[in-house]
Design a protein around this motif. Structure first.
Motif, PDB file in Angstrom:
ATOM      1  N   GLN A  23       0.768  -1.099  -0.407  1.00  0.00           N
ATOM      2  CA  GLN A  23      -0.082  -0.359  -0.159  1.00  0.00           C
ATOM      3  C   GLN A  23       1.116   1.337   0.192  1.00  0.00           C
ATOM      4  O   GLN A  23       1.889   1.368   0.982  1.00  0.00           O
ATOM      5  CB  GLN A  23      -1.260   0.292   1.119  1.00  0.00           C
ATOM      6  CG  GLN A  23      -2.095  -0.808   1.348  1.00  0.00           C
ATOM      7  CD  GLN A  23      -2.952  -0.597   2.071  1.00  0.00           C
ATOM      8  OE1 GLN A  23      -2.367  -0.526   3.527  1.00  0.00           O
ATOM      9  NE2 GLN A  23      -3.689  -1.428   2.516  1.00  0.00           N
ATOM     10  N   SER A  24       0.597   2.398  -1.087  1.00  0.00           N
ATOM     11  CA  SER A  24       1.128   3.312  -0.700  1.00  0.00           C
ATOM     12  C   SER A  24       0.884   3.926   0.309  1.00  0.00           C
ATOM     13  O   SER A  24      -0.612   3.806   0.993  1.00  0.00           O
ATOM     14  CB  SER A  24       1.081   4.531  -2.208  1.00  0.00           C
ATOM     15  OG  SER A  24      -0.843   4.732  -2.210  1.00  0.00           O
ATOM     16  N   GLU A  25       0.928   5.589   1.020  1.00  0.00           N
ATOM     17  CA  GLU A  25       0.265   6.432   1.794  1.00  0.00           C
ATOM     18  C   GLU A  25      -1.033   6.881   1.507  1.00  0.00           C
ATOM     19  O   GLU A  25      -2.057   6.437   2.468  1.00  0.00           O
ATOM     20  CB  GLU A  25       0.737   7.585   2.081  1.00  0.00           C
ATOM     21  CG  GLU A  25       2.123   7.135   2.493  1.00  0.00           C
ATOM     22  CD  GLU A  25       3.328   8.478   3.448  1.00  0.00           C
ATOM     23  OE1 GLU A  25       2.177   9.165   3.414  1.00  0.00           O
ATOM     24  OE2 GLU A  25       4.372   8.259   3.504  1.00  0.00           O
ATOM     25  N   LYS A  26      -1.561   6.361  -0.144  1.00  0.00           N
ATOM     26  CA  LYS A  26      -2.872   7.396  -0.532  1.00  0.00           C
ATOM     27  C   LYS A  26      -3.386   6.322  -0.121  1.00  0.00           C
ATOM     28  O   LYS A  26      -4.745   5.862  -0.748  1.00  0.00           O
ATOM     29  CB  LYS A  26      -2.684   7.970  -1.770  1.00  0.00           C
ATOM     30  CG  LYS A  26      -2.322   9.338  -1.951  1.00  0.00           C
ATOM     31  CD  LYS A  26      -1.934   9.883  -3.067  1.00  0.00           C
ATOM     32  CE  LYS A  26      -1.618  11.457  -3.022  1.00  0.00           C
ATOM     33  NZ  LYS A  26      -1.036  12.197  -4.087  1.00  0.00           N
ATOM     34  N   ASP A  29      -7.027   6.302   2.018  1.00  0.00           N
ATOM     35  CA  ASP A  29      -7.911   6.555   1.571  1.00  0.00           C
ATOM     36  C   ASP A  29      -8.772   6.330   0.620  1.00  0.00           C
ATOM     37  O   ASP A  29      -9.747   6.367   0.422  1.00  0.00           O
ATOM     38  CB  ASP A  29      -7.386   8.629   1.284  1.00  0.00           C
ATOM     39  CG  ASP A  29      -6.461   9.462   2.994  1.00  0.00           C
ATOM     40  OD1 ASP A  29      -7.149   8.934   3.584  1.00  0.00           O
ATOM     41  OD2 ASP A  29      -5.737   9.401   2.676  1.00  0.00           O
ATOM     42  N   GLU A  68       1.482   4.928  -6.545  1.00  0.00           N
ATOM     43  CA  GLU A  68       1.799   6.354  -6.408  1.00  0.00           C
ATOM     44  C   GLU A  68       0.131   7.165  -5.612  1.00  0.00           C
ATOM     45  O   GLU A  68      -0.082   7.987  -4.504  1.00  0.00           O
ATOM     46  CB  GLU A  68       2.195   7.384  -6.761  1.00  0.00           C
ATOM     47  CG  GLU A  68       3.603   6.833  -6.680  1.00  0.00           C
ATOM     48  CD  GLU A  68       4.196   7.635  -7.581  1.00  0.00           C
ATOM     49  OE1 GLU A  68       4.255   7.872  -8.258  1.00  0.00           O
ATOM     50  OE2 GLU A  68       5.870   7.853  -6.416  1.00  0.00           O
ATOM     51  N   GLY A  70      -2.432   5.766  -4.915  1.00  0.00           N
ATOM     52  CA  GLY A  70      -3.970   4.501  -4.065  1.00  0.00           C
ATOM     53  C   GLY A  70      -4.723   3.682  -5.003  1.00  0.00           C
ATOM     54  O   GLY A  70      -4.888   3.111  -3.723  1.00  0.00           O
ATOM     55  N   GLU A  73      -2.957  -1.511  -4.414  1.00  0.00           N
ATOM     56  CA  GLU A  73      -3.642  -2.461  -3.366  1.00  0.00           C
ATOM     57  C   GLU A  73      -1.692  -2.827  -3.140  1.00  0.00           C
ATOM     58  O   GLU A  73      -1.286  -2.531  -1.877  1.00  0.00           O
ATOM     59  CB  GLU A  73      -4.206  -3.132  -2.158  1.00  0.00           C
ATOM     60  CG  GLU A  73      -5.997  -2.163  -2.210  1.00  0.00           C
ATOM     61  CD  GLU A  73      -5.941  -1.175  -0.838  1.00  0.00           C
ATOM     62  OE1 GLU A  73      -4.233  -1.176  -0.254  1.00  0.00           O
ATOM     63  OE2 GLU A  73      -5.557  -0.671  -0.816  1.00  0.00           O
ATOM     64  N   GLY A 129      -4.933  -3.857   6.113  1.00  0.00           N
ATOM     65  CA  GLY A 129      -3.862  -2.790   5.448  1.00  0.00           C
ATOM     66  C   GLY A 129      -2.462  -3.988   5.135  1.00  0.00           C
ATOM     67  O   GLY A 129      -2.278  -5.081   5.691  1.00  0.00           O
ATOM     68  N   LYS A 130      -1.666  -3.361   5.462  1.00  0.00           N
ATOM     69  CA  LYS A 130      -0.207  -3.678   5.556  1.00  0.00           C
ATOM     70  C   LYS A 130       0.122  -4.480   6.872  1.00  0.00           C
ATOM     71  O   LYS A 130      -0.209  -3.842   7.852  1.00  0.00           O
ATOM     72  CB  LYS A 130       1.041  -2.677   4.543  1.00  0.00           C
ATOM     73  CG  LYS A 130       2.581  -3.390   4.814  1.00  0.00           C
ATOM     74  CD  LYS A 130       3.147  -1.865   4.529  1.00  0.00           C
ATOM     75  CE  LYS A 130       4.918  -2.720   4.251  1.00  0.00           C
ATOM     76  NZ  LYS A 130       5.921  -1.101   4.244  1.00  0.00           N
TER      77      LYS A 130
END
Length: 132
Positions: A23-26, A29, A68, A70, A73, A129-130
């Motif tokens: 997962q990216s930080e986005k 969201d 990047e 999002g 996944e 999530g991760k």
């Protein structure tokens, strides 16, 4: 798992390749705004060693852009030398609908250049999530 011990369901193990990115930080969201997650299985339409390296870079850049943003996944890529793994790439994609996902996928470099094709399947909602 309870599904197997209670004879409620079955499963099939399919190798998907080597972990490329999570997962990216986005992604969190984006996932909250999208209704579904789709698994996308890519296949090459010609041998890997016949694909121009610039085309591979274009596809990787497009994959990474989706990461990047999002939209992706997780992604897994097969090493071209591992013949036991039939699929080139597998990733999980956030989208509201299959039509929305296909609209994005149909613009990918490998699709537009007839280098790769994909299959898509709705897998519901991404639950975790991760994990470290």
């Amino acid at each position: 798992m309870i599904f197997r011990t209670k004879n409620i369901g079955t499963f099939e193990l399919i190798p998907v390749g080597n972990f490329l990115f999570g997962q990216s930080e986005k992604a969190g969201d984006v996932r909250l705004k999208k209704e579904n997650v789709y698994v996308v299985v890519w296949d090459l339409l010609k041998p890997y060693d016949e694909v121009d390296s610039q085309e591979i870079q274009k596809q990787f850049d497009a994959d990474f852009k989706l990461y990047e943003e999002g939209v992706l996944e997780n992604a897994y890529k097969n090493s071209p030398y591992d013949e036991s793994i039939k699929n080139f790439t597998v990733y999980f994609m956030n989208a509201n609908s299959e039509a929305e996902a296909k609209k994005v996928l149909d613009e990918m470099p490998f699709v537009k250049s007839d280098i790769g094709s994909y299959k898509i399947r709705n897998v519901g909602h991404f639950m975790r999530g991760k994990v470290n």
